[in-house]
Design an enzyme around this catalytic site. Structure first.
Site, PDB file in Angstrom:
ATOM      1  N   GLU A 268       0.824  -1.203   0.000  1.00  0.00           N
ATOM      2  CA  GLU A 268       0.000   0.000   0.000  1.00  0.00           C
ATOM      3  C   GLU A 268       0.864   1.263   0.000  1.00  0.00           C
ATOM      4  OE1 GLU A 268      -2.898   2.675  -0.013  1.00  0.00           O
ATOM      5  OE2 GLU A 268      -3.471   0.555   0.086  1.00  0.00           O
ATOM      6  N   THR A 308      -5.502   2.117  -4.989  1.00  0.00           N
ATOM      7  CA  THR A 308      -5.223   0.690  -4.890  1.00  0.00           C
ATOM      8  C   THR A 308      -5.907  -0.092  -6.001  1.00  0.00           C
ATOM      9  OG1 THR A 308      -4.873   0.772  -2.499  1.00  0.00           O
ATOM     10  CG2 THR A 308      -5.502  -1.346  -3.434  1.00  0.00           C
ATOM     11  N   HIS A 478       0.602   1.887  -5.626  1.00  0.00           N
ATOM     12  CA  HIS A 478       0.703   3.252  -6.133  1.00  0.00           C
ATOM     13  C   HIS A 478       1.594   4.027  -5.170  1.00  0.00           C
ATOM     14  CE1 HIS A 478      -2.095   4.733  -3.005  1.00  0.00           C
ATOM     15  NE2 HIS A 478      -2.780   3.627  -3.247  1.00  0.00           N
TER      16      HIS A 478
END
Length: 615
Positions: A268, A308, A478
């Site tokens: 994450e 995400t 990301h």
């Protein structure tokens, strides 16, 4: 009141972002003048409930002495909501550096997670109390004016004429005003400040899916597919589809296939610049920094998006981002050609392992209908959880779950496990005592805790019988932030990737430009798999030099990177060209060949999903 609160919100956000705003006269004039226009537009919408009430309430009720208390209540609620919105927008800006947008619309859908996140991140009780007090004091200051309005005796037909004009005005705003008209500056912060947060939320809700053919620059469809066929042709690929709109290719690799387990960890919000390998000096990824020396490190990789679900789309489907919502969240996203299905055809068991509840962001439905079995928070007993917040269990507990799943399945067949972490997310909380940064401190602490958890997972895995036959792939979904002075700041999409398999992959560095959609085909190439592909990604070890490219996007702007050029496609058929020099981007002379390539990739990907060609 509505315009005044909007104005004060703009001032506070301007002060907060002063270091990133270009304070030219034109920018400031446009920011406030255009901003005032959007504040008026927003006020026209916000006042609809009050106008309808005042239109429909009979005079015999409106003139009653007790009715002023109804008006006090209405104005108090309206003031509270406007102030609460302003505070919410301030915190949203703190997180994303934008007005309310597509992300905020998503957050309204998943109220359990979002409200829980807000409660865990901010002193919500004190904030609500403060807003309530301010709202009551404001309405108290207006009590004489509200009380005086009780003597108004405007007849229904007279009110109807006013409401008719008001309706025409609102209709004109609805049809002729969009949230694109405040994007007048080259500075993205100025454009955002010129908007109105509540109006942007409304506009994002209206435009959560964008039809490529309607809003974006196109070329002839046959030309687009012919160009994409040319761009996708590589030495290991042979087209096998007679349909000119298909991209089916037979990927052939010589030699024996390596049926290794594959553990893909998507971390994450993990920006490349968190790691020492990319210049970070905070020491927040000590394990990954050391692992990078023993892994194949990819140094020039770019995420396709800022959420995400966009990263999950790229990693599982290997397709460029299409405008609007990620495919993970769209209807009719079942039975797509996915990385999980390729592994399944090779005799693997494909799993998606997530530390939260898989209904969030439609993950369970998407992965469950595209070749993966889904294992989420519901598979973990409460007594096995050291810590959890609203997003899911602590990363170390997620990896304990993943270890159990690997133990269970790898004894029977090879496993492809896609693990999605959650701890590097506001409110940045995790078990105490694991690292030297206390929980709930900052993102750096969350990053270091995730690094600790991956360290623990790799060490535990090394004791398992399946370890020596496993390929570990660690990559980000990301970056931690996508905000910059331009709409698509290239450096804010830069993510790291490590491939670690000490018995099979020699340490090294891959420094070629690479997209997140290339990860799947590159992994399959390292395993020497031959298969029929519908992927838009490349095996980077088979791609000739000079053909590298990458895709970056928001939900509206579609970026195409090739060499030092960035092409940005936007709604209203807008095409922009930039030259990229490190962290700097400057307007550049358009190169039509590169523009056509960008259009062809995005146009054909959008067409393929809409017409079932990805199935």
């Amino acid at each position: 009141m509505v315009v005044g609160i909007s104005f004060l919100t703009r001032i506070s956000l301007l002060i907060k972002s002063s270091s990133s705003v270009d304070f030219s006269f034109l920018n400031l004039a446009g920011l406030f003048l255009i901003g005032f226009f959007y504040d008026l537009v927003n006020a026209a919408y916000v006042c609809i409930p009050i106008v309808l009430y005042l239109w429909l309430v009979p005079i015999r009720i409106y003139g009653k002495a007790w009715h002023r208390f109804v008006l006090y209540g209405l104005f108090s609620v309206l003031t509270f909501l406007l102030l609460f919105n302003a505070v919410s927008e301030y915190f949203f800006w703190d997180e994303f550096n934008t007005r309310f947008n597509f992300i905020a619309v998503d957050y309204l859908v998943y109220t359990t997670e979002v409200i829980g996140n807000i409660q865990q991140s901010y002193p919500i009780g004190w904030i609500v109390l403060a807003i309530s007090v301010i709202s009551l004091l404001f309405v108290y200051s207006l009590k004489n004016k509200i009380k005086g309005s009780n003597i108004d005796q405007t007849l229904f037909w007279q009110r109807t004429k006013f409401v008719g004009l008001y309706t025409v005005l609102v209709a004109m705003i609805f049809f002729f005003v969009t949230n694109k008209q405040h994007r007048f500056s080259d500075n993205a912060y100025v454009n955002e400040l010129a908007g109105n947060g509540l109006y942007e939320l409304f506009a994002a809700y209206r435009n959560n899916e964008l039809d490529y053919d309607q809003f974006y620059k196109r070329i002839d469809s046959k030309e687009a597919f012919a160009l994409v066929h040319q761009l996708l042709k590589t030495s290991d690929a042979e087209f096998v589809d007679s349909n000119t709109e298909g991209i089916n290719r037979k990927i052939s690799n010589v030699g024996e296939e390596k049926k290794l387990n594959v553990v893909l960890i998507s971390v994450e919000s993990f920006s490349a610049d968190f790691m020492a390998s990319f210049g970070n000096q905070q020491g927040i990824t000590p394990f990954l920094d050391s692992l990078a020396q023993r892994s194949l490190l990819f140094t020039n990789l770019y995420a396709t998006g800022t959420r995400t679900v966009r990263g999950l789309e790229a990693l599982s489907l290997c397709v460029p981002p299409t405008p609007g919502q990620s495919i993970v969240r769209r209807p009719h996203n079942e039975e797509l050609f996915s990385l999980g299905k390729v592994f399944n055809e090779k005799g693997y068991e494909s799993k998606y392992i997530y530390g939260g509840y898989g209904y969030f962001d439609n993950m369970s439905y998407f992965f469950g209908n595209n070749g993966y079995s889904v294992v989420d928070r519901s598979a973990i007993a409460d007594e096995d959880i050291d810590y959890e917040n609203v997003w899911g269990v602590a990363d170390e507990n997620l990896f304990e779950l993943a270890t159990r799943e690997m133990d269970k399945s790898s004894a029977e067949k090879p496993v492809f496990a896609h693990i999605m972490t959650t701890s590097n997310h506001r409110p940045y909380t995790y078990p105490e005592g694991r690292i030297d940064i206390p929980s709930h401190t900052n993102r750096q602490g969350a990053v270091k805790y995730t690094d600790y958890s991956i360290d623990k997972f790799i060490k535990e895995s090394s004791k398992k019988p399946w370890f020596n036959n496993t390929l570990f792939v660690i990559v980000a979904d990301h970056c931690a932030s996508s905000a910059g002075k331009t709409e698509l700041p290239v450096n804010k999409y830069h993510i790291p990737m490590l491939i670690y398999a000490p018995s099979h992959i020699a340490p090294g560095r891959m420094e070629r430009l690479m997209s997140q959609i290339d990860i799947g085909p590159t992994m399959l190439g390292l395993l020497n798999f031959s298969y029929t592909s519908k992927f838009y990604g490349y095996d980077m070890f088979k791609l000739e030099s000079g053909r590298e490219r990458a895709f970056i996007s928001t939900y509206q702007s579609l970026g195409y990177i090739k060499g030092d050029k960035l092409i940005v496609l936007s709604p209203q058929l807008k095409v922009e060209s930039f030259a990229v020099y490190g962290k700097e981007q400057v307007k550049a002379k358009p190169d039509q060949n590169t523009i056509n390539e960008a259009i062809a990739w995005y146009q054909t990907a959008s067409y393929s999903f809409a017409h079932g060609l990805m199935n």
